[in-house]
Design a protein around this motif. Structure first.
Motif, mmCIF file in Angstrom:
data_model
loop_
_atom_site.group_PDB
_atom_site.id
_atom_site.type_symbol
_atom_site.label_atom_id
_atom_site.label_comp_id
_atom_site.label_asym_id
_atom_site.label_seq_id
_atom_site.Cartn_x
_atom_site.Cartn_y
_atom_site.Cartn_z
ATOM 1 N N GLU A 1 0.834 -1.191 0.000
ATOM 2 C CA GLU A 1 -0.146 -0.119 0.053
ATOM 3 C C GLU A 1 1.075 1.266 -0.022
ATOM 4 O O GLU A 1 1.764 1.344 0.610
ATOM 5 C CB GLU A 1 -0.846 0.061 1.119
ATOM 6 N N ILE A 2 0.442 2.223 -0.777
ATOM 7 C CA ILE A 2 1.083 3.531 -0.955
ATOM 8 C C ILE A 2 0.252 4.330 0.016
ATOM 9 O O ILE A 2 -0.887 4.491 -0.011
ATOM 10 C CB ILE A 2 0.916 4.137 -2.403
ATOM 11 N N PRO A 3 1.082 5.034 1.074
ATOM 12 C CA PRO A 3 0.276 6.077 2.117
ATOM 13 C C PRO A 3 -0.526 7.111 1.398
ATOM 14 O O PRO A 3 -0.191 7.557 0.105
ATOM 15 C CB PRO A 3 1.498 6.821 2.739
ATOM 16 N N PHE A 4 -1.623 7.325 1.573
ATOM 17 C CA PHE A 4 -2.685 8.115 1.002
ATOM 18 C C PHE A 4 -2.007 9.563 0.800
ATOM 19 O O PHE A 4 -2.178 10.061 -0.374
ATOM 20 C CB PHE A 4 -3.881 8.356 1.779
ATOM 21 N N TYR A 5 -0.971 10.335 1.465
ATOM 22 C CA TYR A 5 -0.502 11.436 1.009
ATOM 23 C C TYR A 5 0.729 11.266 -0.001
ATOM 24 O O TYR A 5 1.043 12.302 -0.372
ATOM 25 C CB TYR A 5 0.177 11.985 2.432
ATOM 26 N N LYS A 6 1.039 10.091 -0.418
ATOM 27 C CA LYS A 6 2.084 10.020 -1.468
ATOM 28 C C LYS A 6 1.411 9.378 -2.791
ATOM 29 O O LYS A 6 2.094 9.028 -3.491
ATOM 30 C CB LYS A 6 3.237 8.934 -0.981
ATOM 31 N N ILE A 7 -0.089 9.214 -2.589
ATOM 32 C CA ILE A 7 -0.618 8.702 -3.889
ATOM 33 C C ILE A 7 -0.341 9.283 -5.276
ATOM 34 O O ILE A 7 -0.715 10.910 -5.295
ATOM 35 C CB ILE A 7 -2.289 8.394 -3.909
ATOM 36 N N PRO A 8 0.080 8.864 -6.235
ATOM 37 C CA PRO A 8 0.322 9.614 -7.458
ATOM 38 C C PRO A 8 -0.804 10.278 -8.136
ATOM 39 O O PRO A 8 -2.035 9.737 -8.005
ATOM 40 C CB PRO A 8 1.195 8.913 -8.341
ATOM 41 N N LYS A 9 -0.669 11.077 -8.963
ATOM 42 C CA LYS A 9 -1.746 11.782 -9.844
ATOM 43 C C LYS A 9 -2.438 10.934 -10.654
ATOM 44 O O LYS A 9 -1.783 9.744 -11.078
ATOM 45 C CB LYS A 9 -1.242 12.967 -10.502
#
Length: 195
Positions: A82-90
């Motif tokens: 899982e990618i942390p929500f604050y690092k989710i790409p555009k």
């Protein structure tokens, strides 16, 4: 907690609640909440598929499931973490898409292996894995949006598959092979792309 507002009916879209939600700062909060649950949704969907396969192995069962990945939001990396929500790409991020695609491939292969572990020759299941479109954000290569994954496991009838087969003929080949129908195959021409 997993309600997907994008699938709301037209009447729901016009509701006071949804108009309020979509036209205030609450939209950002709702989108963030949705992104925070998307990774869990992907895992639960695959777990549900494995559970159905384990439970229904003694008699013919048709199971259809739709996984929204690798669609955005890109919530997993290439190792399926899982990618942390604050690092989710555009949403139009090529690297975000490719990372999630690689991670999803790992999860799908693991799921298929687990499903197959419940079966033995000659009663292997029929498995079809298909995408609905490719990556849509490559302006110099619009043809990529029409490319899809199209994978088959047919315990009998592999000889009826051919290199150019497209989803147009997936179920025609399947029905002809397993249900002795005589459906005519359609042309497998690639769709014309609009620029």
């Amino acid at each position: 907690p997993y309600y997907d507002f994008s699938n709301a009916s037209e009447s729901q879209e016009r509701s006071v609640f949804n108009r309020f939600l979509n036209n205030t700062v609450l939209k950002s909060i709702a989108d963030l909440f949705s992104e925070m649950n998307t990774y869990e949704q992907h895992l639960k969907t695959l777990d549900g598929l494995k559970a159905v396969a384990a439970r229904q192995k003694d008699h013919p069962t048709f199971v259809y499931f739709h996984l929204l990945a690798p669609h955005q939001p890109y919530v997993m990396d290439s190792l399926a973490h899982e990618i942390p929500f604050y690092k989710i790409p555009k949403s139009n991020s090529k690297s975000g898409y490719l990372g999630q695609l690689k991670g999803l491939n790992k999860l799908i292969l693991k799921t298929v292996r687990e499903i197959l572990s419940h079966y033995h020759q000659p009663t292997l299941p029929v498995i079809l894995i298909q995408g609905d479109h490719g990556f849509r954000y490559l302006p110099d290569h619009p043809e990529e949006s029409a490319t899809i994954l199209n994978a088959y496991l047919l315990p009998k009838g592999n000889d009826r598959l051919y290199p150019e087969i497209s989803p147009y003929n997936t179920f025609r080949v399947l029905f002809n092979t397993y249900f002795n129908t005589h459906l005519t195959l359609l042309g497998d021409a690639r769709p014309k792309l609009r620029k």
